[in-house]
Design a protein around this motif. Structure first.
Motif, short mmCIF file in Angstrom:
data_model
loop_
_atom_site.label_atom_id
_atom_site.label_comp_id
_atom_site.label_asym_id
_atom_site.label_seq_id
_atom_site.Cartn_x
_atom_site.Cartn_y
_atom_site.Cartn_z
N ALA A 275 0.83 -1.21 0.00
CA ALA A 275 0.00 0.00 0.00
C ALA A 275 0.87 1.26 0.00
CB ALA A 275 -0.94 -0.01 1.20
N ALA A 276 1.97 1.24 0.76
CA ALA A 276 2.88 2.39 0.80
C ALA A 276 3.52 2.61 -0.57
CB ALA A 276 3.96 2.18 1.86
N ILE A 277 3.93 1.54 -1.21
CA ILE A 277 4.52 1.64 -2.54
C ILE A 277 3.48 2.18 -3.53
CG2 ILE A 277 5.44 0.30 -4.49
CD1 ILE A 277 6.81 -1.49 -2.33
N ALA A 278 2.26 1.71 -3.43
CA ALA A 278 1.19 2.18 -4.32
C ALA A 278 0.96 3.68 -4.12
CB ALA A 278 -0.09 1.40 -4.06
N ARG A 279 0.99 4.16 -2.87
CA ARG A 279 0.79 5.60 -2.62
C ARG A 279 1.94 6.42 -3.21
NH1 ARG A 279 -1.24 3.50 2.23
NH2 ARG A 279 0.76 3.73 3.29
N ILE A 280 3.16 5.92 -3.09
CA ILE A 280 4.31 6.63 -3.67
C ILE A 280 4.17 6.69 -5.19
CG2 ILE A 280 6.81 6.51 -4.06
CD1 ILE A 280 6.98 5.29 -1.18
N GLU A 281 3.79 5.56 -5.80
CA GLU A 281 3.64 5.52 -7.25
C GLU A 281 2.49 6.40 -7.72
OE1 GLU A 281 3.57 1.32 -8.20
OE2 GLU A 281 5.76 1.29 -8.37
N GLU A 282 1.42 6.47 -6.94
CA GLU A 282 0.31 7.37 -7.28
C GLU A 282 0.79 8.82 -7.28
OE1 GLU A 282 -2.93 6.62 -4.57
OE2 GLU A 282 -3.13 4.56 -5.28
N ARG A 283 1.62 9.17 -6.31
CA ARG A 283 2.16 10.53 -6.25
C ARG A 283 3.05 10.81 -7.45
NH1 ARG A 283 3.84 12.02 -0.09
NH2 ARG A 283 3.76 14.12 -0.92
N LEU A 284 3.85 9.81 -7.83
CA LEU A 284 4.71 9.97 -9.02
C LEU A 284 3.87 10.26 -10.25
CD1 LEU A 284 7.39 7.14 -8.74
CD2 LEU A 284 7.84 9.58 -9.01
N LEU A 285 2.80 9.52 -10.43
CA LEU A 285 1.95 9.70 -11.60
C LEU A 285 1.15 11.00 -11.51
CD1 LEU A 285 0.69 6.04 -12.05
CD2 LEU A 285 2.39 7.24 -13.42
N ALA A 286 0.70 11.35 -10.31
CA ALA A 286 -0.10 12.56 -10.12
C ALA A 286 0.72 13.82 -10.41
CB ALA A 286 -0.66 12.60 -8.70
N GLU A 287 2.02 13.74 -10.22
CA GLU A 287 2.89 14.88 -10.52
C GLU A 287 2.72 15.31 -11.97
OE1 GLU A 287 6.17 16.34 -8.89
OE2 GLU A 287 4.71 16.16 -7.28
N VAL B 122 9.31 8.59 0.43
CA VAL B 122 9.61 7.31 1.07
C VAL B 122 9.70 7.52 2.58
CG1 VAL B 122 11.39 5.54 1.37
CG2 VAL B 122 10.74 6.28 -0.94
N MET B 123 10.35 8.58 2.99
CA MET B 123 10.48 8.85 4.43
C MET B 123 9.11 9.10 5.06
SD MET B 123 14.15 10.77 4.80
CE MET B 123 13.62 11.59 6.24
N GLN B 124 8.23 9.81 4.37
CA GLN B 124 6.88 10.05 4.91
C GLN B 124 6.15 8.73 5.11
OE1 GLN B 124 4.91 12.69 2.18
NE2 GLN B 124 6.27 14.40 2.66
N GLU B 125 6.25 7.85 4.14
CA GLU B 125 5.58 6.54 4.25
C GLU B 125 6.18 5.71 5.38
OE1 GLU B 125 2.83 5.45 2.84
OE2 GLU B 125 2.60 7.20 1.56
N LEU B 126 7.51 5.70 5.48
CA LEU B 126 8.16 4.93 6.54
C LEU B 126 7.82 5.47 7.92
CD1 LEU B 126 11.67 4.17 5.03
CD2 LEU B 126 9.90 2.52 5.65
#
Length: 149
Positions: free
Chosen positions: A86-98, A112-116
């Motif tokens: 789920a954390a990886i999916a949120r990071i990838e969503e942010r990458l695409l949303a950019e 990554v630090m925010q998710e960790l």
């Protein structure tokens, strides 16, 4: 869709099903000429932005590298695979949303630090100590104070 058996271009969709996780669509097709059936899988093609390193190099986004970095920080920590995914999916969503073609590695590292930080505080400190290149104990101390804070 072209028939893989006879090459005829006229095929008909007989059945359509979405996968359990919604990642792809499975279609059963029938050829109008040879009457044989076959299955196709439809998946969205997503293009991630390139990552711009500190030294200016541009590299393709690598999901395996992101997963390995998170997994290393989370090693021997009580975080489920589902939460990691789920954390990886949120990071990838942010990458695409950019919507950008490039993203600085520093921004990706901060995400990554925010998710960790949400997943596990020990993993957060582990990752931050490497990511921010801590040189002494005082840097650790101030980060731990921040986490407690």
């Amino acid at each position: 869709m072209k028939c893989p058996f006879c090459g005829h271009a006229d095929t008909q969709v007989v059945e359509t099903r979405e996968s359990d996780d919604g990642v792809f669509v499975r279609r059963r097709r029938r050829c109008g000429v040879c009457d044989r059936r076959f299955t196709t899988y439809e998946r969205a093609e997503v293009t991630f932005p390139q990552v711009v390193k500190k030294d200016g190099r541009r590299v393709d986004y690598d999901a395996a590298k992101l997963r390995a970095s998170l997994a290393l920080a989370l090693r021997k920590r009580p975080v489920s695979t589902e939460r990691l995914d789920a954390a990886i999916a949120r990071i990838e969503e942010r990458l695409l949303a950019e919507g950008a073609r490039e993203v600085p590695s520093q921004r990706l590292g901060e995400w990554v630090m925010q998710e960790l930080r949400e997943l596990d505080q020990v993993a957060y400190v582990r990752f931050a100590s490497v990511y921010r290149s801590f040189e002494d104990v005082d840097a650790f101390r101030s980060l731990i104070d921040e986490v407690r804070g």
